[in-house]
Design a protein around this motif. Structure first.
Motif, PDB file in Angstrom:
ATOM      1  N   PRO A 215      78.337 104.922  38.075  1.00  0.00           N
ATOM      2  CA  PRO A 215      77.132 104.627  37.295  1.00  0.00           C
ATOM      3  C   PRO A 215      76.830 105.760  36.323  1.00  0.00           C
ATOM      4  N   PRO A 216      76.021 105.494  35.290  1.00  0.00           N
ATOM      5  CA  PRO A 216      75.737 106.519  34.272  1.00  0.00           C
ATOM      6  C   PRO A 216      75.197 107.821  34.846  1.00  0.00           C
ATOM      7  N   GLU A 217      74.409 107.735  35.933  1.00  0.00           N
ATOM      8  CA  GLU A 217      73.850 108.957  36.523  1.00  0.00           C
ATOM      9  C   GLU A 217      74.948 109.921  36.960  1.00  0.00           C
ATOM     10  N   TYR A 218      76.036 109.400  37.543  1.00  0.00           N
ATOM     11  CA  TYR A 218      77.126 110.265  37.979  1.00  0.00           C
ATOM     12  C   TYR A 218      77.895 110.833  36.786  1.00  0.00           C
ATOM     13  N   LEU A 219      77.901 110.115  35.679  1.00  0.00           N
ATOM     14  CA  LEU A 219      78.599 110.607  34.489  1.00  0.00           C
ATOM     15  C   LEU A 219      77.853 111.766  33.842  1.00  0.00           C
ATOM     16  N   ARG A 220      76.626 111.992  34.248  1.00  0.00           N
ATOM     17  CA  ARG A 220      75.862 113.152  33.785  1.00  0.00           C
ATOM     18  C   ARG A 220      76.283 114.431  34.506  1.00  0.00           C
ATOM     19  N   GLU A 221      77.020 114.295  35.596  1.00  0.00           N
ATOM     20  CA  GLU A 221      77.437 115.447  36.382  1.00  0.00           C
ATOM     21  C   GLU A 221      78.778 115.976  35.879  1.00  0.00           C
TER      22      GLU A 221
END
Length: 294
Positions: A215-221
């Motif tokens: 999900p996009p949230e994990y791509l922020r990491e």
């Protein structure tokens, strides 16, 4: 809605939950649902106790307070930033850690095992004198390990200088500078040539197929902290291969591999891995004793 449409925390909470659900946010960085995450972000923004929202439901807010909360709600909804990056804090159990986008948001099932000193595999916790933790990120696990094993020194390594800068801040916050040594190292490459009673690691283990579906949230990491190669086991293989020569005769290796049990068992068909129970079941963490290692 305009800021003038809101008066109380109850109003903002209702709006945030609707906003989060409409945006289709993913919750996997401390909260499991829109309500809990909205409550946390609102309370943190208003500098209120994080575990008590009910007494403040009908508190009337000042215009600048309403605006501050709305900005946080939009940042979470539009930018898809994990809440921990917005508040610059994350919690593991009772431990609070500083975080920013230089490290993944702390989350580890190993943290559940530390208070019990990895019993029954470590029979004498007080005799543990040296611990190695690999892929430290924010430094959360070595801090918890140092707290649980007061007689031990903890060496902790990460390949990322940025991550180690965040870990340094957390180690300093917990005043454990004398008991935790931070090492910029590609796994074992710059780790001291000594024997450890315990090696602990929560390495990058997401397989390439799953990386493409995050999900996009994990791509922020930082992706370097997540990607583990085609089967997720690239670093795990190196960790297992180098562990025996660095463990004491009675030492143990503890490895978190998330949802990759099938890949782990395929990668190490000849090893008798012990799968340790956590709140997520028996598939997230495996353990090997020194005499089981190749």
């Amino acid at each position: 809605m305009t800021p003038h449409s809101f008066t109380t925390i109850r109003d903002l909470l209702r709006y945030a939950v609707t906003r989060f659900n409409t945006a289709g946010l993913f919750f996997g960085h401390g909260s499991s649902n829109a309500l809990d995450e909205a409550a946390y972000l609102i309370l943190h923004t208003l500098k209120l106790p994080l575990d008590k929202i009910e007494p403040f439901f009908d508190a009337r807010l000042l215009p600048h307070e309403i605006e501050a909360v709305l900005q946080v709600i939009e940042k979470r909804s539009v930018d898809r930033l994990p809440a921990a990056y917005i508040t610059n804090e994350a919690w593991l159990g009772d431990y609070r850690f500083y975080v920013d986008q230089r490290v993944i948001v702390p989350r580890s099932f190993i943290a559940e095992l530390i208070p019990d000193h990895f019993s029954p595999w470590l029979q004498e916790p007080s005799a543990v004198s040296n611990i190695l933790e690999l892929c430290t990120g924010s430094g959360c696990l070595p801090i918890m390990l140092a707290d649980a094993f007061p007689e031990a020194h903890v060496d902790t390594a990460d390949i990322s200088a940025d991550a180690l800068a965040v870990a340094r801040r957390n180690v300093d916050d917990y005043e454990l500078q004398d008991r935790i040594t931070l090492i910029e190292s590609d796994l074992y490459s710059k780790v001291p040539a000594k024997k450890y009673d315990l090696i602990v690691t929560n390495p990058p283990y997401v397989n390439s197929g799953s990386m493409g579906k995050l999900p996009p949230e994990y791509l922020r990491e930082p992706q370097i902290a997540l990607a583990g190669g085609s089967d997720g086991m690239d670093l795990v293989r190196q960790i297992v291969a180098g562990a025996k020569q660095r463990l004491t005769a009675n030492g143990i290796l503890v490895v978190e591999i998330g949802n990759e049990r099938a890949f782990a068992e395929a990668a190490f068909p000849d090893l008798e891995m012990t799968w340790v129970s956590t709140s997520a079941g028996d598939d997230m963490v495996f353990l090997l004793t020194a005499d089981q290692l190749p």
